[in-house]
Design a protein around this motif. Structure first.
Motif, PDB file in Angstrom:
ATOM      1  N   ILE A 125       0.836  -1.198   0.000  1.00 26.42           N
ATOM      2  CA  ILE A 125       0.000   0.000   0.000  1.00 26.42           C
ATOM      3  C   ILE A 125       0.874   1.251   0.000  1.00 26.42           C
ATOM      4  CG2 ILE A 125      -1.977  -1.076   1.117  1.00 26.42           C
ATOM      5  CD1 ILE A 125      -1.008   0.023   3.764  1.00 26.42           C
ATOM      6  N   LYS A 130       0.574   3.690  -4.752  1.00 27.01           N
ATOM      7  CA  LYS A 130       0.080   5.060  -5.002  1.00 27.01           C
ATOM      8  C   LYS A 130       0.405   5.502  -6.426  1.00 27.01           C
ATOM      9  CE  LYS A 130      -0.069   6.390  -0.233  1.00 27.01           C
ATOM     10  NZ  LYS A 130       0.762   6.778   0.880  1.00 27.01           N
ATOM     11  N   ARG A 151      -8.724 -10.137   3.229  1.00 27.76           N
ATOM     12  CA  ARG A 151      -8.496  -9.065   4.198  1.00 27.76           C
ATOM     13  C   ARG A 151      -7.732  -7.914   3.543  1.00 27.76           C
ATOM     14  NH1 ARG A 151      -8.060  -9.579   9.831  1.00 27.76           N
ATOM     15  NH2 ARG A 151      -9.489 -11.258   9.455  1.00 27.76           N
ATOM     16  N   ASP A 154      -9.817  -5.995   1.108  1.00 30.45           N
ATOM     17  CA  ASP A 154     -10.726  -5.084   1.801  1.00 30.45           C
ATOM     18  C   ASP A 154     -10.028  -3.772   2.130  1.00 30.45           C
ATOM     19  OD1 ASP A 154     -13.285  -4.622   3.033  1.00 30.45           O
ATOM     20  OD2 ASP A 154     -12.298  -4.793   4.969  1.00 30.45           O
ATOM     21  N   ARG A 155      -8.798  -3.885   2.603  1.00 32.89           N
ATOM     22  CA  ARG A 155      -8.001  -2.697   2.931  1.00 32.89           C
ATOM     23  C   ARG A 155      -7.783  -1.849   1.676  1.00 32.89           C
ATOM     24  NH1 ARG A 155      -5.768   1.136   5.164  1.00 32.89           N
ATOM     25  NH2 ARG A 155      -3.674   1.232   6.013  1.00 32.89           N
ATOM     26  N   ILE A 157      -9.559  -1.803  -1.058  1.00 34.39           N
ATOM     27  CA  ILE A 157     -10.817  -1.198  -1.517  1.00 34.39           C
ATOM     28  C   ILE A 157     -11.086   0.085  -0.737  1.00 34.39           C
ATOM     29  CG2 ILE A 157     -13.317  -1.505  -1.685  1.00 34.39           C
ATOM     30  CD1 ILE A 157     -12.692  -4.549  -2.092  1.00 34.39           C
ATOM     31  N   GLU A 161     -11.366   3.743  -2.382  1.00 38.88           N
ATOM     32  CA  GLU A 161     -12.515   4.613  -2.137  1.00 38.88           C
ATOM     33  C   GLU A 161     -12.063   5.982  -1.631  1.00 38.88           C
ATOM     34  OE1 GLU A 161     -14.958   2.393   0.534  1.00 38.88           O
ATOM     35  OE2 GLU A 161     -15.892   1.238  -1.088  1.00 38.88           O
ATOM     36  N   ALA A 162     -11.058   5.960  -0.739  1.00 41.05           N
ATOM     37  CA  ALA A 162     -10.558   7.225  -0.197  1.00 41.05           C
ATOM     38  C   ALA A 162      -9.957   8.096  -1.298  1.00 41.05           C
ATOM     39  CB  ALA A 162      -9.520   6.954   0.896  1.00 41.05           C
ATOM     40  N   LEU A 194     -18.254 -10.195   2.126  1.00 41.93           N
ATOM     41  CA  LEU A 194     -17.407  -9.327   2.928  1.00 41.93           C
ATOM     42  C   LEU A 194     -17.016  -8.064   2.175  1.00 41.93           C
ATOM     43  CD1 LEU A 194     -15.803  -9.236   5.692  1.00 41.93           C
ATOM     44  CD2 LEU A 194     -13.832  -9.572   4.227  1.00 41.93           C
ATOM     45  N   LEU A 195     -16.612  -8.218   0.925  1.00 43.15           N
ATOM     46  CA  LEU A 195     -16.027  -7.081   0.216  1.00 43.15           C
ATOM     47  C   LEU A 195     -17.081  -6.131  -0.349  1.00 43.15           C
ATOM     48  CD1 LEU A 195     -13.041  -8.769  -1.612  1.00 43.15           C
ATOM     49  CD2 LEU A 195     -13.057  -7.550   0.549  1.00 43.15           C
ATOM     50  N   ALA A 196     -18.267  -6.646  -0.628  1.00 42.99           N
ATOM     51  CA  ALA A 196     -19.357  -5.804  -1.117  1.00 42.99           C
ATOM     52  C   ALA A 196     -18.932  -4.911  -2.285  1.00 42.99           C
ATOM     53  CB  ALA A 196     -19.933  -4.961   0.024  1.00 42.99           C
ATOM     54  N   VAL A 197     -18.348  -5.521  -3.306  1.00 40.17           N
ATOM     55  CA  VAL A 197     -18.043  -4.787  -4.537  1.00 40.17           C
ATOM     56  C   VAL A 197     -18.545  -5.613  -5.723  1.00 40.17           C
ATOM     57  CG1 VAL A 197     -16.046  -3.506  -3.713  1.00 40.17           C
ATOM     58  CG2 VAL A 197     -15.723  -5.793  -4.638  1.00 40.17           C
TER      59      VAL A 197
ATOM     60  N   LYS B  45     -10.005   9.671   6.656  1.00 38.48           N
ATOM     61  CA  LYS B  45     -10.197  10.813   5.772  1.00 38.48           C
ATOM     62  C   LYS B  45     -10.165  12.067   6.627  1.00 38.48           C
ATOM     63  CE  LYS B  45     -13.872  10.829   3.141  1.00 38.48           C
ATOM     64  NZ  LYS B  45     -15.060  10.391   2.388  1.00 38.48           N
ATOM     65  N   SER B  73      -5.697  10.446   4.239  1.00 35.37           N
ATOM     66  CA  SER B  73      -5.986  11.204   3.036  1.00 35.37           C
ATOM     67  C   SER B  73      -6.690  12.515   3.391  1.00 35.37           C
ATOM     68  CB  SER B  73      -6.810  10.369   2.052  1.00 35.37           C
ATOM     69  OG  SER B  73      -8.106  10.201   2.534  1.00 35.37           O
ATOM     70  N   ARG B 126     -13.670  -0.540   6.346  1.00 35.09           N
ATOM     71  CA  ARG B 126     -12.902  -1.653   5.814  1.00 35.09           C
ATOM     72  C   ARG B 126     -11.615  -1.836   6.589  1.00 35.09           C
ATOM     73  NH1 ARG B 126     -14.915  -3.451   1.101  1.00 35.09           N
ATOM     74  NH2 ARG B 126     -16.409  -2.144  -0.013  1.00 35.09           N
ATOM     75  N   SER B 127     -10.967  -2.972   6.329  1.00 32.74           N
ATOM     76  CA  SER B 127      -9.708  -3.289   6.985  1.00 32.74           C
ATOM     77  C   SER B 127      -8.767  -2.088   6.955  1.00 32.74           C
ATOM     78  CB  SER B 127      -9.057  -4.479   6.276  1.00 32.74           C
ATOM     79  OG  SER B 127      -7.836  -4.789   6.892  1.00 32.74           O
ATOM     80  N   GLY B 128      -8.190  -1.742   8.092  1.00 35.72           N
ATOM     81  CA  GLY B 128      -7.260  -0.618   8.158  1.00 35.72           C
ATOM     82  C   GLY B 128      -7.915   0.673   8.600  1.00 35.72           C
ATOM     83  N   ASN B 144     -15.610  -4.274   9.174  1.00 32.81           N
ATOM     84  CA  ASN B 144     -14.960  -5.462   8.623  1.00 32.81           C
ATOM     85  C   ASN B 144     -13.749  -5.887   9.457  1.00 32.81           C
ATOM     86  OD1 ASN B 144     -16.816  -5.515   6.578  1.00 32.81           O
ATOM     87  ND2 ASN B 144     -15.388  -4.965   4.954  1.00 32.81           N
ATOM     88  N   ARG B 160     -22.863  -5.561  10.454  1.00 34.72           N
ATOM     89  CA  ARG B 160     -22.087  -6.701  10.932  1.00 34.72           C
ATOM     90  C   ARG B 160     -20.828  -6.207  11.620  1.00 34.72           C
ATOM     91  NH1 ARG B 160     -23.028  -9.554   5.328  1.00 34.72           N
ATOM     92  NH2 ARG B 160     -21.634  -7.881   4.709  1.00 34.72           N
ATOM     93  N   ARG B 162     -17.460  -7.233  12.713  1.00 34.18           N
ATOM     94  CA  ARG B 162     -16.500  -8.328  12.564  1.00 34.18           C
ATOM     95  C   ARG B 162     -15.080  -7.893  12.892  1.00 34.18           C
ATOM     96  NH1 ARG B 162     -18.241 -10.736   6.745  1.00 34.18           N
ATOM     97  NH2 ARG B 162     -20.125 -11.790   7.385  1.00 34.18           N
TER      98      ARG B 162
END
Lengths: 267, 227
Positions: A125, A130, A151, A154-155, A157, A161-162, A194-197, B45, B73, B126-128, B144, B160, B162
């Motif tokens: 990451i 970047k 996992r 998910d991070r 994603i 999004e950010a 879990l990921l919802a994409v 954010k 960010s 989300r994770s992180g 998550n 959820r 988790r």
């Protein structure tokens, strides 16, 4: 013509980003699109190997950025497909050799001449990620049906999004029907829950992929391969066609639920 | 830490207010505060309220890079200075939206006991991702695995749960954690740590609290009251 810039990333290493980049690029070019793929994994390049173009490299991405050559000079034309080009990474430098701005500039220069610019992101990451994500119009996340890869996806994603590059699309790579049947592997529906994409591809586990990457011949160009077909399907979906998913145990019967998840996905 | 920098959670992310005064000093305080808290804030954010500070585009760009180097960010910049607003807009950063809401939240918080101010977060964590807040935290969305909420008060997750939740993080043993599906990686209330059992029944709304020195979770039943 203005190309769509698509970055392929995953967070975790070894899930198949480079394989996915090579095969998607080849499949898109095979559909008749003009495609250039960029290896953003500076210092650990291997997209050139997977495409079988390693011995043709003269200039690379860092040479372009640092002005040692023109962009055209660093573009290697594929030996099979007329409309497929590769811009390789430098092997002797590291991620800090280029900046997100450099990537944007390179992509902006390429945009008018291509339909697709596919960027192979490094794992992680940090700076390399970047750089890879900066010019992207769209992002494809590659994951494996295993908890650690999901996992990390998910991070990633969340980070995408950010950066307001979302909504990311998902390729679930290396799905093994037997393991799912035995309950030893996550099914696609579990991953999506879990990921919802949005899902854009399911690639089966296949030893032939290993052989094809070693040979430098993308499996997407082998007409009889089921895995190649899965990659060609992703390319068609990217180009806007609706392609049904091949029946596998990892997905079969779950699709009612799956489409519901896809529809309610994202945030 | 100097009082020049204040961090609070709002719906869009974290609102960081920088006090008036000399900008280079304020910027230094800001960056060192972010550096100090980067593990807590990671992935957040940020909306920066710089009050009257006038910041040119070059400085703003450098600041944004420094912030992103911390794994954060920069999403928006609020300021009374037209120069700052212009530089922020030139970089595609938000310059409004939040200000009114942030004030509203402050007002709503009046009348509550100190530290009991609540935030509402409406997205998937989300994770992180990490929410750290001195008061209560309500999340509408999923938490998550790999994401966390650290709250001084109660934590409610309409979704959820988790990831990791620490309620009553400052030592309040009376804090509770509720979720529509309570399946945390780990749950902490005050100084108690619980790891939930792997075997799970059908998800149902549950509430967790400390009873006799142990974290327990009970199904939510209509009419239920928690002391």
């Amino acid at each position: 013509m203005s190309a769509r810039v698509i970055t392929i990333t995953s967070g975790k290493g070894g899930v198949g980003k480079t394989t996915a980049t090579a095969n998607l690029s080849a499949a898109l070019a095979d559909l008749g699109y003009k495609v250039v793929c960029i290896d953003a994994d500076i210092g650990l390049r291997n997209l050139d190997v997977v495409l079988g173009l390693e011995n043709r490299i003269v200039y690379d991405l860092v040479d372009v950025v640092e002005g040692r050559c023109k962009l055209r000079q660093a573009m290697i034309r594929d030996k099979r497909l007329e409309e497929l080009y590769l811009i390789p990474a430098a092997q002797t430098r590291d991620k800090n050799a280029i900046s997100p701005k450099d990537m944007q500039r390179v992509c902006d220069e390429l945009r008018p001449d291509f339909d697709f610019i596919i960027i192979d992101s490094p794992a992680g990451i940090e700076r390399g990620f970047k750089n890879a994500i900066a010019p992207a119009d769209e992002v494809i996340i590659v994951t494996n049906p295993e908890v650690s890869a999901v996992r990390d996806a998910d991070r990633i994603i969340g980070l995408v999004e950010a950066e307001q590059k979302g909504p990311a699309k998902l390729i679930v790579n290396r799905l093994n029907d037997e393991l799912i049947e035995r309950g030893d592997m996550l099914a696609v529906a579990d991953v999506l829950e879990l990921l919802a994409v949005d899902l854009i591809g399911i690639i089966p586990e296949d030893q032939a992929v290993l052989v094809s990457t070693n040979r430098g011949a993308p499996i997407a160009l082998e007409p009889k391969s089921r895995t190649g077909q899965a990659f060609r399907d992703v390319a068609k979906r990217l180009s806007g066609q609706e392609v049904a998913y091949a029946e596998t145990n990892g997905t079969g019967g779950l699709f009612g639920r799956l489409s519901k998840l896809i529809r309610t996905g994202g945030s | 830490m100097a009082e020049t920098v204040q961090i609070k959670g709002i719906r869009e992310g974290l609102l960081i207010s920088v006090a008036e005064g000399d900008w280079p000093a304020a910027e230094k305080d800001l960056l060192s505060e972010l550096d100090r808290q980067k593990d807590f804030l990671h992935g957040a954010k940020l909306i920066l309220d710089v009050n009257g500070h006038g910041i040119n585009a070059a400085t703003m760009g450098r600041l944004r890079d420094q912030i992103s180097d911390q794994g954060l960010s920069l999403w928006g910049v609020l300021s009374r200075s037209p120069l700052t607003e212009r530089s922020a807009q030139a970089m595609g950063l938000a310059t409004r939206i939040h200000q009114a809401e942030a004030r509203e939240e402050e007002q709503a918080a009046e009348g509550l006991p100190a530290g009991a101010e609540a935030v509402l977060v409406r997205r998937t964590l989300r994770s992180g991702a990490s929410i750290v807040h001195a008061g209560h935290v309500t999340l509408i969305g999923d938490l998550n695995p790999g994401a966390e909420i650290i709250a001084g008060g109660d934590v409610v997750v309409w979704g959820r749960l988790r990831g990791l939740v620490h309620a009553g993080a400052a030592g309040d043993e009376g804090a509770v954690v509720c979720a529509l599906d309570l399946a945390p990686t780990q749950l902490r209330i005050a100084s108690h740590i619980a790891i939930p059992p792997q075997e799970r029944e059908e998800p149902s709304p549950e509430i967790a609290f400390v009873r006799d020195g142990q974290v327990v979770a009970e199904p939510w039943v209509p009419g239920m009251t928690i002391k």
